[in-house]
Write a protein that holds these residues in place. Structure first.
Motif, PDB file in Angstrom:
ATOM      1  N   ASN A 125       3.017   6.609  -8.032  1.00 27.38           N
ATOM      2  CA  ASN A 125       2.593   5.860  -9.334  1.00 27.38           C
ATOM      3  C   ASN A 125       1.932   7.124 -10.318  1.00 27.38           C
ATOM      4  OD1 ASN A 125       3.301   3.426  -8.536  1.00 27.38           O
ATOM      5  ND2 ASN A 125       1.385   3.098  -7.300  1.00 27.38           N
ATOM      6  N   GLU A 126       1.105   8.218  -9.649  1.00 31.48           N
ATOM      7  CA  GLU A 126       0.652   9.412 -10.221  1.00 31.48           C
ATOM      8  C   GLU A 126       0.988  10.590  -9.704  1.00 31.48           C
ATOM      9  OE1 GLU A 126      -3.605   8.535 -10.458  1.00 31.48           O
ATOM     10  OE2 GLU A 126      -3.517   6.871 -11.616  1.00 31.48           O
ATOM     11  N   PHE A 127       1.352  11.578 -10.309  1.00 36.25           N
ATOM     12  CA  PHE A 127       1.624  12.936  -9.937  1.00 36.25           C
ATOM     13  C   PHE A 127       1.426  13.964 -10.885  1.00 36.25           C
ATOM     14  CE2 PHE A 127       5.513  11.373 -11.643  1.00 36.25           C
ATOM     15  CZ  PHE A 127       6.324  12.335 -12.127  1.00 36.25           C
ATOM     16  N   TYR A 128       1.147  15.245 -10.398  1.00 36.89           N
ATOM     17  CA  TYR A 128       0.853  16.096 -11.500  1.00 36.89           C
ATOM     18  C   TYR A 128       1.750  17.595 -11.242  1.00 36.89           C
ATOM     19  CZ  TYR A 128      -3.437  13.243 -10.753  1.00 36.89           C
ATOM     20  OH  TYR A 128      -4.163  12.327 -10.436  1.00 36.89           O
ATOM     21  N   GLU A 129       2.462  17.579 -10.240  1.00 35.71           N
ATOM     22  CA  GLU A 129       3.243  18.721 -10.209  1.00 35.71           C
ATOM     23  C   GLU A 129       4.561  18.309  -9.478  1.00 35.71           C
ATOM     24  OE1 GLU A 129      -0.032  21.924  -8.949  1.00 35.71           O
ATOM     25  OE2 GLU A 129       0.532  20.642  -7.495  1.00 35.71           O
TER      26      GLU A 129
ATOM     27  N   LEU B  10       0.869  -1.135  -0.045  1.00 30.77           N
ATOM     28  CA  LEU B  10       0.036  -0.084  -0.109  1.00 30.77           C
ATOM     29  C   LEU B  10       0.746   1.423  -0.122  1.00 30.77           C
ATOM     30  CD1 LEU B  10      -2.707  -0.876   2.796  1.00 30.77           C
ATOM     31  CD2 LEU B  10      -3.140  -0.522   0.285  1.00 30.77           C
ATOM     32  N   ASP B  11       0.396   2.398  -0.500  1.00 32.84           N
ATOM     33  CA  ASP B  11       0.686   3.599  -0.338  1.00 32.84           C
ATOM     34  C   ASP B  11       1.003   3.886   1.215  1.00 32.84           C
ATOM     35  OD1 ASP B  11       1.162   4.010  -2.878  1.00 32.84           O
ATOM     36  OD2 ASP B  11      -0.776   5.354  -3.105  1.00 32.84           O
ATOM     37  N   ILE B  12       1.998   4.728   1.521  1.00 31.38           N
ATOM     38  CA  ILE B  12       2.240   4.968   3.041  1.00 31.38           C
ATOM     39  C   ILE B  12       0.954   5.688   3.737  1.00 31.38           C
ATOM     40  CG2 ILE B  12       3.402   7.106   2.637  1.00 31.38           C
ATOM     41  CD1 ILE B  12       3.858   4.770   5.410  1.00 31.38           C
ATOM     42  N   ASP B  13       0.387   6.523   3.010  1.00 33.23           N
ATOM     43  CA  ASP B  13      -0.771   7.062   3.778  1.00 33.23           C
ATOM     44  C   ASP B  13      -1.942   6.190   3.753  1.00 33.23           C
ATOM     45  OD1 ASP B  13      -1.041   7.000   0.948  1.00 33.23           O
ATOM     46  OD2 ASP B  13      -2.382   8.771   0.966  1.00 33.23           O
ATOM     47  N   ASP B  14      -2.214   5.155   2.953  1.00 29.40           N
ATOM     48  CA  ASP B  14      -3.200   4.151   3.108  1.00 29.40           C
ATOM     49  C   ASP B  14      -2.775   3.094   4.105  1.00 29.40           C
ATOM     50  OD1 ASP B  14      -4.867   5.237   1.136  1.00 29.40           O
ATOM     51  OD2 ASP B  14      -4.002   4.114  -0.469  1.00 29.40           O
ATOM     52  N   ALA B  15      -1.522   2.585   4.327  1.00 30.57           N
ATOM     53  CA  ALA B  15      -0.926   1.879   5.470  1.00 30.57           C
ATOM     54  C   ALA B  15      -1.201   2.600   6.520  1.00 30.57           C
ATOM     55  CB  ALA B  15       0.355   1.477   4.711  1.00 30.57           C
TER      56      ALA B  15
ATOM     57  N   VAL C 271       7.730  14.108  -6.000  1.00 31.43           N
ATOM     58  CA  VAL C 271       8.852  14.692  -6.909  1.00 31.43           C
ATOM     59  C   VAL C 271       9.420  16.082  -6.556  1.00 31.43           C
ATOM     60  CG1 VAL C 271       9.596  14.897  -9.285  1.00 31.43           C
ATOM     61  CG2 VAL C 271       7.971  13.325  -8.485  1.00 31.43           C
ATOM     62  N   ALA C 272      10.668  16.441  -6.211  1.00 29.81           N
ATOM     63  CA  ALA C 272      11.156  17.630  -5.666  1.00 29.81           C
ATOM     64  C   ALA C 272      12.655  17.760  -6.588  1.00 29.81           C
ATOM     65  CB  ALA C 272      11.353  17.639  -4.291  1.00 29.81           C
TER      66      ALA C 272
END
Length: 463
Positions: A183-187, A108-113, A160-161
């Motif tokens: 997996n998905e990002f916009y900025e 899972l993603d960390i926030d969901d986990a 992403v930074a």
């Protein structure tokens, strides 16, 4: 050329018709589970998305849920756990066992986990944490250290930074080569040497610019950041006010530590709205899937408080016992005044609580809104006083009783409108959630005003 006319009359498409879960599918799953046909069961549910499979589990009885989990086995999608309601989530977690649950949390993603682990008992949490890889365990423990319902618990750790001196070409090469991107990002966030966010660039903007272009020259420098300790409801308000797609989360040193995306905020908005509705009704949480005894216990304290307030109202009525004994008709009429006052107050209170939650009501405009509700109370008071007073006069053949009803109705509706606005404002200033306490306080006050004014007028004018 004329465009063909599309006939839309009578067309109605429900959301469940666009999704994979239908009553027929649910019945098919039940039938195949009863028949112990694992192959058919797997085929039926294979096309369901995680959210739809979670809905299916919640619609099934505990026995069918257990059978379905056993049938799916190792193919169970861990994302389903993140979509389940609290009580069902805990039940499924118990069925899976510590080792299987830990393996799913890893995927899972960390926030969901983190959200899933929070719902478990303390002893269960420690048992699961021991099974996790050290890197993930450290991230989860760090997340658990943040306050409940805070941005720190809501944020994702994958983002992403890039540094401000990079070019578009450098950024694109990094995006292609890095293997730990979301997996998905916009900025893409731009950070300074201290890893503090100083701007952001949308992916579309990166793709539209030439390779030698400096990222700092195309970034949006007016960036909104939220501290990790900010309440998630406040985060949702920031998103709605600024129309954001994502927002960086910073620690006390203003360093970038995570990101919250709009899909996370949509869940928060729904959760907070549900919570406010539940609290207005005196229910601590959504107990639709809870056991009967557990539900009864959770509702007892609120019902007991209502009992106390009802006794207070009864004491007020008891003061006018002699008046009621002499004019029994008053006992028939007085619930009308109390009922109208309660409904009028609830209307105003609902508007006030919602306005406070959305920041539309504050100290700057409270007096203006209160003045408006006062005028609304007068308007409705005149109309219903005339109507109810006339009916009471006709019914009892007594002008005085009609006058008592009219006067009591007028004052009650005005005071109910004011109380519905004042009580939530006062509770918020006192540090008490208006959604929790407004209802019971308002009901008590409007009942006391209605019965006190009605019986007081009756004592003065009829005896």
């Amino acid at each position: 050329m004329l465009e063909p006319k599309v006939k839309s009359e009578g067309l109605s498409v429900r959301a469940d018709e666009l999704l994979g879960l239908s009553p027929e599918l649910i019945n098919s799953v039940r039938d195949s589970l009863l028949e112990k046909n694992q192959t058919r069961t797997r085929m039926i549910v294979a096309s369901l998305r995680a959210s739809e499979f979670a809905d299916l589990l919640q619609l099934l009885s505990p026995n069918f849920r257990r059978r379905l989990i056993e049938c799916i086995g190792s193919d169970f999608d861990p994302q389903v756990l993140a979509e389940l309601e609290g009580d069902i989530q805990e039940e499924i977690s118990e069925l899976l066992g510590p080792l299987s649950l830990a393996n799913m949390i890893i995927r899972l993603d960390i926030d969901d986990a983190l959200e899933l682990i929070i719902t478990l008992r303390k002893d269960r949490q420690w048992e699961i944490l021991k099974q996790l890889p050290s890197e993930l365990r450290n991230l989860v423990e760090e997340g658990l250290a943040f306050p409940k319902d805070s941005a720190g618990r809501l944020m994702g750790r994958e983002f992403v930074a890039v540094p401000s001196f990079w070019t578009v070409e450098d950024t694109i090469k990094f995006l292609r080569a890095a293997d730990n991107l979301p997996n998905e990002f916009y900025e893409v966030f731009i950070v300074n040497p201290h890893h503090r966010p100083i701007g952001k660039v949308s992916l579309s903007n990166i793709l539209r610019n030439e390779k030698p272009t400096k990222i700092s020259s195309i970034m949006l420098s007016e960036i909104v950041t939220v501290p990790a300790i900010m309440d998630q409801e406040e985060v949702a308000f920031v998103f709605s006010q600024k129309d954001l797609v994502s927002v960086p989360v910073v620690d006390q040193s203003l360093r970038l530590i995570g990101v919250i995306t709009v899909d996370d905020v949509l869940d928060v908005i729904q959760e907070e709205a549900e919570e406010d509705i539940m609290r207005l009704g005196g229910v601590k949480s959504d107990d639709l899937y809870s056991a009967a005894l557990q539900t009864g216990r959770s509702r007892f304290s609120w019902l007991f408080l209502n009992l106390i307030t009802a006794i207070v109202v009864s004491i007020v009525i008891g003061i006018f016992e002699a008046t009621l004994e002499q004019i029994v008709m008053l006992a028939v009429l007085m619930p009308i005044v109390a009922s109208m006052g309660g409904n009028a107050g609830t209307q105003t209170m609902t508007v006030a609580v919602r306005a406070l939650a959305t920041k539309e009501l504050s100290d700057t405009n409270a007096m203006r809104v209160m003045g408006k509700e006062f005028l609304v109370g007068i308007y409705n008071g005149i109309l219903f006083a005339s109507l109810v007073g006339g009916v009471a006069w006709f019914w009892t053949n007594s002008l005085k009783i009609g006058g008592v009803m009219a006067g009591a109705m007028m004052i009650t509706l005005i005071m109910a409108a004011l109380s519905g606005m004042i009580i939530p404002l006062f509770l918020q200033r006192a540090g008490i959630d208006p959604a929790i306490a407004s209802g019971v306080v308002l009901t008590t006050i409007t009942d006391i005003i209605a019965f006190g004014v009605f019986l007081g007028f009756a004592t003065l004018l009829l005896l």
